[in-house]
Write an enzyme that holds these catalytic residues in place. Structure first.
Site, short mmCIF file in Angstrom:
data_model
loop_
_atom_site.label_atom_id
_atom_site.label_comp_id
_atom_site.label_asym_id
_atom_site.label_seq_id
_atom_site.Cartn_x
_atom_site.Cartn_y
_atom_site.Cartn_z
N SER A 233 -48.80 38.72 -25.43
CA SER A 233 -48.77 38.05 -24.13
C SER A 233 -47.57 37.13 -24.08
O SER A 233 -47.14 36.61 -25.12
CB SER A 233 -50.03 37.20 -23.94
OG SER A 233 -49.98 36.06 -24.78
N ASP A 234 -47.02 36.91 -22.88
CA ASP A 234 -46.11 35.78 -22.78
C ASP A 234 -46.96 34.54 -23.09
O ASP A 234 -48.19 34.56 -22.96
CB ASP A 234 -45.45 35.68 -21.40
CG ASP A 234 -44.22 34.78 -21.45
OD1 ASP A 234 -44.05 34.05 -22.44
OD2 ASP A 234 -43.42 34.79 -20.49
N TRP A 235 -46.29 33.49 -23.49
CA TRP A 235 -47.01 32.31 -24.00
C TRP A 235 -47.85 31.68 -22.87
O TRP A 235 -47.31 31.08 -21.95
CB TRP A 235 -46.01 31.33 -24.59
CG TRP A 235 -45.75 31.53 -26.06
CD1 TRP A 235 -45.79 30.54 -27.00
CD2 TRP A 235 -45.43 32.73 -26.77
NE1 TRP A 235 -45.53 31.07 -28.25
CE2 TRP A 235 -45.31 32.40 -28.14
CE3 TRP A 235 -45.27 34.07 -26.40
CZ2 TRP A 235 -45.02 33.34 -29.13
CZ3 TRP A 235 -44.98 35.01 -27.37
CH2 TRP A 235 -44.86 34.64 -28.71
N GLY A 236 -49.14 31.87 -22.95
CA GLY A 236 -50.03 31.31 -21.94
C GLY A 236 -50.30 32.26 -20.78
O GLY A 236 -50.78 31.84 -19.73
N ALA A 237 -50.00 33.55 -20.95
CA ALA A 237 -50.16 34.49 -19.84
C ALA A 237 -51.58 35.03 -19.69
O ALA A 237 -51.86 35.77 -18.75
CB ALA A 237 -49.19 35.66 -20.01
#
Ligand code: BGC
Length: 753
Positions: A233-237
């Site tokens: 995931s993108d960071w926090g996605a």
């Protein structure tokens, strides 16, 4: 590492459910979860893309603190302008060496999102407005990086083309632009370079978060393109972790709070999540850890000086000479020059956000110009403040004008301040700061020999282009960008950079102008396929400098192309000759058009490019290929790529608006089998050899009172579904007869166009 790929299933079978759930997210901001009981180590994933951003011991938990020193290579905007995959592969390999030396297993990049609007705050981190450039260059970076045993993370998958509301916005987009523009580059990189990981983006696509979209992460990425790596995931996605596991999101980052691990555990226990889906994610994580561990070499080091030199080479290759009237450039080493502008002394060399690198060294253009010309020939004045301090600017401007008045030539360094371009927010306009534009006007009144040198990451409007003889687009050059600029100004490097993004006249002309950044949580990609030059060309809009443009200190001539077609696509051979007095590099571009296309298309699209280095007078034959796959459009009827039958125009040239030679070529298209149905139209049935005789006869029997001539009748009734026509009392056709004929037609296997 204890597993060994062959017994991966056995390894996973030995894990407890809680252990498996814990592997679905990281252990911290940048590490995966280790399982000491089983000998599974943790690996480090860190930014990227144009340097190694390894947090130093003092970094805070958000990863925003200091990072260790690393070579700050030029950001993607500059790398994209090189059009040179061989060079980018070397940059990728150097990044890999540095990552390995720092114990980094996955470097988070490259970012290959399309530059849809020049207002996107993160365009400096992306390669191009064109999917071929993004795909070819992205693949080169991945190949280089992974050649060193370090994984790439191809990002941000997908359609992450703005920063505004990036964590929630829904990109509402039609299938053709999604496939042909926004996914095409990703597809190429996945198919050609097999990145170890792909990073899913924050945004939603047509309402579904990328992080939990089974169509995106599994159907397209894995089933269609054959991706065999891990999706992070993108960071926090992550919105719904359980939905993410099901969709094919293997690893959530960052990790550490355990909340989603507990949620996964409960979901498996309650039967909401099939344990096999979790096993799949775990398998991919363990595989990645294994790959990374195999490539790791704690003893390795890299050559800081050699990497700085490579950063300089790459930055110089990315410089675009936009304009050079009366050959004001290159300068001679013995010229006396005025260097104006704070950017010459305080370089703007990268953008803000997660990609910020702590450089090993930092060269300024001023310092490098002084090294070449000798300090005695260079007078510097800062000319303006970077934070536009009105009072100071007035004093600095008048000092600078005095310096300019006394100099034979002025090198005026203009650009965007740091705060104008960053991850996390978009730009509000395309203008250079007013204090700098005012300064330029004042300098021009005392000296007409002005060379403007630009530093910024996304394009800016250049309203002064007709008023100065030369403009050098220096982008953000990384830590050696100052030297690269000096190399180009003094002809140590003959410029060959090309615009991978059009420079428009004004923001109002740009394709997404009315649809950026959207509203109410949605952004509609209303311009469809017409992104970048595809838009300006379709609307015959004047641009400041076109896609593919970039001058050299020499000139090149093109021969007529020789064109052949084979199963790989269209091969074009063209001889390019250096007709000037200096050695130089041409970026040969191949554009393809389909004037009689049955689907909507831009007037021309880039389908191939190559760089060629030529000594004065030297001539070489270049072969360019427009791959068959790249000729295809995404066909909505068959939901597949289709190459159309018929003539194609190929054009070779020096930019999208400087085409030197064209040729016409016939390509045999794909056979598309569309079954006839009762909802097929009268015209479609008239096109099929089995149904045509009966339907044609019926038309001829129609009352001539409706329309005397048969052609007109076909036009009138042709668009009617056959089921509707036979329902009319006057229709001479019988439903059973038509159903039978349609069955026969489909069984006969005859093609329906
Ligand atoms: C960015 C990514 C980056 C990640 C980790 C995110 O905010 O969108 O590009 O790799 O942070 O720093």
């Amino acid at each position: 590492m204890t597993t060994g790929l062959s017994d991966l299933d056995a390894y996973i079978a030995r894990l407890t459910l809680a252990e498996k759930a814990s592997l679905a997210s990281g252990a911290s901001f940048d590490t995966t979860t280790p399982l000491p009981r089983t000998g599974l180590p943790s690996i480090v994933l860190t930014d990227g893309p144009h340097g190694v951003r390894m947090p130093s011991a003092q970094a805070d938990h958000l990863g925003i603190g200091e990072s260790v020193q690393a070579t700050c290579f030029p950001p993607a905007v500059t790398l994209g302008s090189t059009f040179d995959p061989e060079l980018l592969e070397r940059v990728g390999a150097a990044l890999g060496e540095e990552a390995r030396a720092e114990g980094v297993g996955v470097l988070l990049g490259p970012g290959i999102n399309i530059k849809r609007s020049p207002l996107c705050g993160r365009n400096f981190e992306y390669l191009s407005e064109d999917p071929l450039v993004s795909g070819v260059l992205g693949a080169a970076l991945v190949r280089g990086l992974q050649s060193q045993g370090v994984g790439a993370s191809l990002k941000h998958f997908a359609a992450n083309n703005q920063e505004t509301d990036r964590l929630r916005v829904s990109v509402d987009i039609d299938p053709r632009p999604l496939r042909e523009i926004y996914l095409r580059g990703f597809q190429r990189v996945v198919e050609e370079a097999s990145p170890w990981t792909v990073m899913c983006s924050y945004n939603r696509i047509n309402g579904t978060y990328a992080s939990q979209d089974p169509w995106l992460l599994t159907t397209v990425l894995r089933d269609e393109w054959g991706f065999d790596g891990l999706v992070v995931s993108d960071w926090g996605a992550v919105e719904d972790r359980v939905a993410g596991i099901r969709a094919g999101l293997d690893l959530e980052m960052p990790g550490g709070d355990g909340r989603n691990d507990a949620r996964i555990l409960t979901a498996v226990e309650s039967g909401e999540l099939d344990e096999r889906d979790l096993d799949t994610a775990v398998r991919r994580t363990v595989q990645l850890v294994e790959r990374v561990t195999r490539g790791a070499d704690p003893e390795s080091a890299y050559d800081v000086e050699a990497h700085h030199a490579l950063a300089r080479e790459a930055a110089a290759r990315g410089v675009v000479l936009l304009q050079n009237e009366e050959d004001i450039l290159p300068l001679a080493d013995t010229d006396t020059v005025a260097v104006l502008g704070e950017f010459a002394r305080t370089p703007r060399y990268q953008g803000a956000g997660s990609s910020l690198i702590n450089p090993t060294r930092l060269d300024s253009a001023l310092g490098e110009i002084e090294r070449i010309a000798g300090a005695g020939r260079v007078t510097f004045a800062p000319a303006f403040t970077l934070d536009a301090d009105l009072v100071r600017d007035e004093v600095l401007a008048s000092e600078a004008v005095a310096v300019a008045a006394a100099a034979p030539v002025v090198l005026l360094f203009l650009g965007l301040p740091d705060r104008d371009e960053s991850e996390g927010y978009d730009r509000e306009h395309l203008s250079l700061p007013a204090n700098q534009l005012a300064l330029l006007d004042a300098v021009r009144t005392v000296n007409s020999r002005v060379v403007v040198v630009l530093s910024h990451g996304g394009v800016v409007e250049l309203p002064f282009a007709d008023d100065v003889p030369a403009i050098v687009e220096g982008w953000l050059g990384g830590q050696a960008g100052g030297g690269a600029i000096a190399d180009v100004l003094y002809g140590k490097v003959n410029p060959s950079g090309r615009l991978a993004e059009t420079i428009p006249m004004r923001i109002e002309d740009t394709p997404a102008y009315l649809d950026f950044p959207g509203e109410f949580g949605h952004v509609r990609y209303g311009e469809g396929l017409f992104v970048g030059y595809r838009w300006y060309d379709a609307r015959s809009t004047a641009v400041r400098f076109p896609f593919g443009h970039g001058l050299s200190y020499t000139t090149f001539a093109y021969s007529e192309p020789r064109v052949t077609v084979d199963s790989f696509g269209i091969q074009v051979v063209v001889a390019v000759t250096n007709t000037g007095a200096r050695a130089g590099r041409e970026v040969v571009q191949l554009y393809v058009s389909r004037p009689e296309s049955g689907v909507r298309r831009p007037p021309r699209e880039l389908k191939g490019f190559a760089v060629v280095d030529l000594e004065p007078g030297e001539s070489r034959e270049i072969t360019l290929t427009a791959r068959r796959a790249d000729l295809a459009h995404w066909d909505l009827q068959v939901e597949d790529w289709v190459v159309e039958d018929g003539p194609y125009i190929v054009a070779v040239g020096s930019s999208s608006r400087d085409l030197r030679a064209t040729a016409l070529v016939d390509v045999e298209g794909d056979r598309v089998h569309l079954p006839l149905m009762m909802s097929s139209t009268v015209a479609e049935l008239l096109d099929n050899p089995v149904t045509a005789p009966v339907v044609g006869e019926a038309l001829r029997q129609m009352d001539s009172a409706i329309m005397a001539d048969e052609e007109g009748l076909v036009k009138l009734i042709g668009s009617m579904p056959i089921s509707r026509w036979i329902a009319f009392p006057e229709s001479p056709l019988d439903r059973h007869q038509i159903e039978g004929l349609i069955f026969e037609a489909n069984a006969s296997g005859e093609e329906n166009p």
